[in-house]
Write a protein that holds these residues in place. Structure first.
Motif, PDB file in Angstrom:
ATOM      1  N   ARG A 191      12.105  13.432  -0.136  1.00  0.00           N
ATOM      2  CA  ARG A 191      12.456  12.410  -1.127  1.00  0.00           C
ATOM      3  C   ARG A 191      12.720  11.102  -0.384  1.00  0.00           C
ATOM      4  O   ARG A 191      13.565  11.051   0.514  1.00  0.00           O
ATOM      5  CB  ARG A 191      13.679  12.831  -1.945  1.00  0.00           C
TER       6      ARG A 191
ATOM      7  N   VAL B 207       8.747   0.635  -5.756  1.00  0.00           N
ATOM      8  CA  VAL B 207       7.485   0.996  -6.395  1.00  0.00           C
ATOM      9  C   VAL B 207       7.150  -0.044  -7.454  1.00  0.00           C
ATOM     10  O   VAL B 207       8.018  -0.799  -7.925  1.00  0.00           O
ATOM     11  CB  VAL B 207       7.554   2.402  -7.029  1.00  0.00           C
TER      12      VAL B 207
ATOM     13  N   GLU C 184      12.996   3.370  -6.462  1.00  0.00           N
ATOM     14  CA  GLU C 184      12.976   4.735  -6.983  1.00  0.00           C
ATOM     15  C   GLU C 184      12.987   5.728  -5.833  1.00  0.00           C
ATOM     16  O   GLU C 184      12.679   5.388  -4.686  1.00  0.00           O
ATOM     17  CB  GLU C 184      11.726   4.975  -7.842  1.00  0.00           C
ATOM     18  N   GLN C 185      13.332   6.969  -6.165  1.00  0.00           N
ATOM     19  CA  GLN C 185      13.226   8.070  -5.210  1.00  0.00           C
ATOM     20  C   GLN C 185      11.886   8.758  -5.445  1.00  0.00           C
ATOM     21  O   GLN C 185      11.648   9.321  -6.511  1.00  0.00           O
ATOM     22  CB  GLN C 185      14.373   9.069  -5.407  1.00  0.00           C
ATOM     23  N   LYS C 186      11.016   8.707  -4.446  1.00  0.00           N
ATOM     24  CA  LYS C 186       9.721   9.366  -4.574  1.00  0.00           C
ATOM     25  C   LYS C 186       9.779  10.743  -3.920  1.00  0.00           C
ATOM     26  O   LYS C 186      10.303  10.888  -2.813  1.00  0.00           O
ATOM     27  CB  LYS C 186       8.623   8.544  -3.898  1.00  0.00           C
ATOM     28  N   THR C 187       9.241  11.742  -4.592  1.00  0.00           N
ATOM     29  CA  THR C 187       9.126  13.078  -4.010  1.00  0.00           C
ATOM     30  C   THR C 187       7.691  13.267  -3.539  1.00  0.00           C
ATOM     31  O   THR C 187       6.741  13.148  -4.321  1.00  0.00           O
ATOM     32  CB  THR C 187       9.489  14.166  -5.038  1.00  0.00           C
ATOM     33  N   LEU C 188       7.544  13.537  -2.246  1.00  0.00           N
ATOM     34  CA  LEU C 188       6.217  13.661  -1.647  1.00  0.00           C
ATOM     35  C   LEU C 188       6.077  14.991  -0.923  1.00  0.00           C
ATOM     36  O   LEU C 188       7.060  15.566  -0.448  1.00  0.00           O
ATOM     37  CB  LEU C 188       5.974  12.516  -0.650  1.00  0.00           C
TER      38      LEU C 188
ATOM     39  N   GLU D  11       1.844   5.207   0.863  1.00  0.00           N
ATOM     40  CA  GLU D  11       3.089   5.772   0.333  1.00  0.00           C
ATOM     41  C   GLU D  11       4.319   4.979   0.774  1.00  0.00           C
ATOM     42  O   GLU D  11       5.444   5.447   0.635  1.00  0.00           O
ATOM     43  CB  GLU D  11       3.238   7.232   0.759  1.00  0.00           C
TER      44      GLU D  11
END
Length: 379
Positions: free
Chosen positions: A138, A143, A209-213, A232
């Motif tokens: 995360r 974004v 935002e919190q990105k989940t990758l 990313e």
């Protein structure tokens, strides 16, 4: 303060090509240019540092001198970078800053900049690093705002051309005989102004935002290795391309093994009796266990190499070995009977037992010689 290595400053390897060096400098110049970081002294210093490193490494003659003698070989070098054989800096700066100011990095409507690159530290177990894994991470990042599609303007409106610079992003100021070009103070070089900002991003065009990758970690990675996830990073401004995310590997300590390049090392304690008489024991490997034969009269510090039980590097090549270092353990918590048996055994060795302890005898001989020399010198 000592200067940093020029290759380290640009983030390239010492065998990097001219194109790789140029691309690295372009990225740093666009990120830390003072016009993009007004009032940020740290960014200005990083920009100057990158510029100095590039001026040396872009010149084949100066780069060769730097590779051989370090900073001492190019003292005063950056100031003379435009001399014979030096790079054409007008072309280079045109390429780099054309991307920033002249539309090369902009989308339609102007004001578009590439997003910043991000770094994420990924902690792995030794097993995950050796065999590979799929990790979920995360990452907090800027974004593109979905409500205004990154324009920064409220839905139904759009940015307007800056009336001060007419969309160019720069203005010219006449000072005597000189005409100076600088970033437009109204639009900050974007070429557009937002009259009715988006309620969600407040005109920035980006939100945090919190990105989940998902990160696919290849087998054989080690401490410090980096995995690049293109696009990313942070979203670009004004519709510009996103930056990249660099996932840096950090391997957690293992309770048994330590890694040195492709080899694994471990300490194997053995009993006093096994060291003297020999024997066999199972030692762990990363994929199971293997039987290790201990010959009689084994001493502490002896290393046994188990071929092919190490690591296969992500960069290829042969698989490493497992090196087991033996440590002879002195028995503790003896019973009265065990102590009596040991005393009887010691008596059979003779006075000092040196015949059966060659290392001890060798050490005593050296100590005796040292004491004799000391005594002789004092007389």
């Amino acid at each position: 303060m000592a200067k940093r290595d020029y290759y380290e400053v640009l983030g390239v390897a010492k065998n990097a090509s001219d194109e790789e060096i140029k691309k690295a400098y372009r990225r740093l110049a666009m990120k830390f240019h003072p016009d993009r970081n007004p009032g940020d002294a740290a960014a200005e210093e990083k920009f100057k540092e990158a510029k100095e490193a590039y001026e040396i490494l872009a010149d084949a003659r100066k780069r060769a001198a730097y590779d051989q003698f370090g900073h001492a070989g190019v003292e005063g070098g950056p100031g003379g970078a435009g001399g014979a054989g030096g790079p054409n800096f007008s072309d280079i700066f045109g390429d780099i800053f054309g991307d920033i100011f002249n539309g090369g990095g902009r989308g339609q409507g102007g004001g578009a900049y590439r997003g910043a690159d991000l770094r994420y530290m990924l902690d792995l177990t030794l097993e995950e690093a050796v065999f590979g894994t799929n990790a979920k991470i995360r990452v907090p990042a800027l974004v593109t705002c979905q409500f205004c599609n990154g324009s920064g303007a409220k839905k139904g409106t759009k940015p307007s051309t800056c009336p001060t610079c007419n969309g160019v992003g720069q203005v010219r100021i006449q000072q005597g005989f000189f005409s100076i070009q600088q970033t437009c103070p109204r639009c900050q070089g974007r070429g557009v102004v937002i009259m009715d900002p988006c309620d969600h991003c407040h005109g920035h065009g980006r939100v945090e935002e919190q990105k989940t990758l998902s990160v696919k970690v290849p087998a054989g990675v080690d401490n410090g290795d980096r995995i690049r996830l293109a696009g990313e990073g942070e979203a670009g401004e004004g519709g510009g391309p996103a930056g990249d995310l660099y996932v840096q590997i950090r391997v957690k300590p293992h309770p048994i093994f330590t890694r040195e390049e492709n080899d694994l090392h471990c300490e194997v304690p053995i009993s006093f009796t096994m060291a003297a008489l020999g024997g066999e024991l199972d030692v762990p490997t990363l994929d199971g266990r293997v039987s290790l034969k201990i010959p009689a009269e084994t001493q502490t510090g002896r290393v046994f190499r188990l071929r092919g039980k190490g690591v296969k590097s992500v960069r290829g090549g042969q698989q490493g070995d497992l090196l087991c270092r033996v440590s002879v353990e002195t028995p503790v918590n003896l019973t009265a009977k065990q102590r009596e048996l040991l005393e009887q055994f010691a008596a059979t060795l003779g006075e000092g037992g040196h015949e059966h302890a060659p290392q001890s005898q060798s050490w005593l001989d050296k100590a005796k010689k040292f004491w004799d020399e000391m005594t002789g010198s004092s007389n």
